[in-house]
Design a protein around this motif. Sequence first.
Motif, PDB file in Angstrom:
ATOM      1  N   THR A  29      23.903 -16.195 -17.873  1.00 59.11           N
ATOM      2  CA  THR A  29      25.169 -16.488 -17.226  1.00 59.11           C
ATOM      3  C   THR A  29      24.905 -16.871 -15.777  1.00 59.11           C
ATOM      4  O   THR A  29      23.803 -16.671 -15.277  1.00 59.11           O
ATOM      5  CB  THR A  29      26.130 -15.289 -17.305  1.00 59.11           C
ATOM      6  OG1 THR A  29      27.409 -15.700 -16.822  1.00 59.11           O
ATOM      7  CG2 THR A  29      25.636 -14.115 -16.494  1.00 59.11           C
ATOM      8  N   ASN A  30      25.918 -17.413 -15.122  1.00 57.05           N
ATOM      9  CA  ASN A  30      25.777 -17.763 -13.710  1.00 57.05           C
ATOM     10  C   ASN A  30      25.892 -16.512 -12.854  1.00 57.05           C
ATOM     11  O   ASN A  30      26.747 -15.674 -13.090  1.00 57.05           O
ATOM     12  CB  ASN A  30      26.871 -18.743 -13.280  1.00 57.05           C
ATOM     13  CG  ASN A  30      26.715 -20.077 -13.940  1.00 57.05           C
ATOM     14  OD1 ASN A  30      25.636 -20.430 -14.384  1.00 57.05           O
ATOM     15  ND2 ASN A  30      27.793 -20.821 -14.008  1.00 57.05           N
ATOM     16  N   SER A  43      31.270 -16.945 -18.702  1.00 61.49           N
ATOM     17  CA  SER A  43      30.750 -17.382 -19.989  1.00 61.49           C
ATOM     18  C   SER A  43      29.243 -17.155 -20.065  1.00 61.49           C
ATOM     19  O   SER A  43      28.548 -17.112 -19.055  1.00 61.49           O
ATOM     20  CB  SER A  43      31.059 -18.856 -20.222  1.00 61.49           C
ATOM     21  OG  SER A  43      30.237 -19.663 -19.433  1.00 61.49           O
ATOM     22  N   TYR A  44      28.787 -16.998 -21.276  1.00 68.76           N
ATOM     23  CA  TYR A  44      27.371 -16.779 -21.530  1.00 68.76           C
ATOM     24  C   TYR A  44      26.867 -17.906 -22.412  1.00 68.76           C
ATOM     25  O   TYR A  44      27.607 -18.466 -23.202  1.00 68.76           O
ATOM     26  CB  TYR A  44      27.154 -15.434 -22.228  1.00 68.76           C
ATOM     27  CG  TYR A  44      27.552 -14.274 -21.354  1.00 68.76           C
ATOM     28  CD1 TYR A  44      26.646 -13.710 -20.483  1.00 68.76           C
ATOM     29  CD2 TYR A  44      28.845 -13.763 -21.393  1.00 68.76           C
ATOM     30  CE1 TYR A  44      27.008 -12.661 -19.669  1.00 68.76           C
ATOM     31  CE2 TYR A  44      29.224 -12.715 -20.592  1.00 68.76           C
ATOM     32  CZ  TYR A  44      28.298 -12.167 -19.731  1.00 68.76           C
ATOM     33  OH  TYR A  44      28.670 -11.132 -18.921  1.00 68.76           O
ATOM     34  N   ALA A  45      25.607 -18.215 -22.268  1.00 66.34           N
ATOM     35  CA  ALA A  45      24.980 -19.246 -23.088  1.00 66.34           C
ATOM     36  C   ALA A  45      23.693 -18.672 -23.667  1.00 66.34           C
ATOM     37  O   ALA A  45      23.130 -17.724 -23.117  1.00 66.34           O
ATOM     38  CB  ALA A  45      24.683 -20.480 -22.246  1.00 66.34           C
ATOM     39  N   ASN A  68      17.390 -22.730 -21.470  1.00 62.00           N
ATOM     40  CA  ASN A  68      18.585 -22.098 -20.922  1.00 62.00           C
ATOM     41  C   ASN A  68      19.774 -22.990 -21.223  1.00 62.00           C
ATOM     42  O   ASN A  68      19.842 -24.122 -20.753  1.00 62.00           O
ATOM     43  CB  ASN A  68      18.445 -21.885 -19.415  1.00 62.00           C
ATOM     44  CG  ASN A  68      17.306 -20.956 -19.077  1.00 62.00           C
ATOM     45  OD1 ASN A  68      17.034 -20.011 -19.810  1.00 62.00           O
ATOM     46  ND2 ASN A  68      16.625 -21.215 -17.995  1.00 62.00           N
ATOM     47  N   THR A  71      26.223 -23.074 -19.358  1.00 59.28           N
ATOM     48  CA  THR A  71      27.247 -22.072 -19.091  1.00 59.28           C
ATOM     49  C   THR A  71      28.458 -22.751 -18.476  1.00 59.28           C
ATOM     50  O   THR A  71      28.362 -23.834 -17.917  1.00 59.28           O
ATOM     51  CB  THR A  71      26.740 -20.979 -18.144  1.00 59.28           C
ATOM     52  OG1 THR A  71      26.302 -21.585 -16.936  1.00 59.28           O
ATOM     53  CG2 THR A  71      25.612 -20.194 -18.761  1.00 59.28           C
ATOM     54  N   SER A  72      29.601 -22.105 -18.573  1.00 62.05           N
ATOM     55  CA  SER A  72      30.837 -22.641 -18.022  1.00 62.05           C
ATOM     56  C   SER A  72      30.695 -22.858 -16.524  1.00 62.05           C
ATOM     57  O   SER A  72      30.160 -22.030 -15.817  1.00 62.05           O
ATOM     58  CB  SER A  72      31.976 -21.659 -18.285  1.00 62.05           C
ATOM     59  OG  SER A  72      33.134 -22.054 -17.594  1.00 62.05           O
ATOM     60  N   GLU A  77      21.979 -27.795 -18.967  1.00 63.92           N
ATOM     61  CA  GLU A  77      20.982 -27.030 -19.704  1.00 63.92           C
ATOM     62  C   GLU A  77      19.607 -27.412 -19.171  1.00 63.92           C
ATOM     63  O   GLU A  77      19.385 -28.558 -18.763  1.00 63.92           O
ATOM     64  CB  GLU A  77      21.080 -27.253 -21.207  1.00 63.92           C
ATOM     65  CG  GLU A  77      20.832 -28.658 -21.664  1.00 63.92           C
ATOM     66  CD  GLU A  77      21.100 -28.841 -23.138  1.00 63.92           C
ATOM     67  OE1 GLU A  77      20.233 -29.427 -23.803  1.00 63.92           O
ATOM     68  OE2 GLU A  77      22.166 -28.421 -23.613  1.00 63.92           O
ATOM     69  N   GLN A 157      21.142 -17.889 -11.840  1.00 64.32           N
ATOM     70  CA  GLN A 157      21.539 -17.333 -13.128  1.00 64.32           C
ATOM     71  C   GLN A 157      20.933 -15.953 -13.357  1.00 64.32           C
ATOM     72  O   GLN A 157      19.887 -15.626 -12.793  1.00 64.32           O
ATOM     73  CB  GLN A 157      21.113 -18.267 -14.262  1.00 64.32           C
ATOM     74  CG  GLN A 157      21.827 -19.603 -14.205  1.00 64.32           C
ATOM     75  CD  GLN A 157      21.405 -20.531 -15.309  1.00 64.32           C
ATOM     76  OE1 GLN A 157      20.226 -20.755 -15.521  1.00 64.32           O
ATOM     77  NE2 GLN A 157      22.382 -21.075 -16.021  1.00 64.32           N
ATOM     78  N   SER A 159      19.837 -13.478 -16.646  1.00 65.99           N
ATOM     79  CA  SER A 159      19.637 -13.490 -18.096  1.00 65.99           C
ATOM     80  C   SER A 159      19.201 -12.114 -18.583  1.00 65.99           C
ATOM     81  O   SER A 159      18.542 -11.361 -17.865  1.00 65.99           O
ATOM     82  CB  SER A 159      18.598 -14.535 -18.492  1.00 65.99           C
ATOM     83  OG  SER A 159      17.341 -14.238 -17.923  1.00 65.99           O
TER      84      SER A 159
END
Length: 167
Positions: A29-30, A43-45, A68, A71-72, A77, A157, A159
């Motif tokens: 996430t950010n 948001s998560y990716a 990676n 994310t919103s 990526e 970010q 993680s």
Amino acid sequence: MKKGILGLFLAASMATYAMDAHLRLGAITNAKSYNKEDKSFESYAPTFGLEVTQTLLLADVGVGIAYNGKTSGTEIETVPAYGLVKVNLFPVGVKPYLVGKVGKVLYTRDNISNSNPDGKYYYGAGVGMDIFSLQGEILYSVTKIDGDKRGSDNLNQVSFTLGYNFF
């Protein structure tokens, strides 16, 4: 007695040069909003990667590559390749460690029109724990981004990844 000493020496020698490979899966996430218009970072990716390390006394050194996801607020990526150093705090049983990673972004993708971001450098620091063949890690990372007018020069970010040692 001599056989016991020789056996201990061989076991210590093999443990000193043990190689590990971890397949890692998690979420990213950010740490703060990258996009100046979007103030959310909820948001998560997905993130996944592969790391190969060599144990040298109380530290592990190695290389890794990760993906990676978007994310919103960023819609970017990245695929960084990096070198890493893990300092093992208590190298018996459950092994907590500190980790540092430095590398280069191999691939950057953004689906926003009129934007062509270029990932430059990647670095991160975090903490983790090895429990038998499993690994958990929390990492704060910074990716240097050029050419994207929507955000700042750095994509910060956080993680959380879980890894499995398959080597």
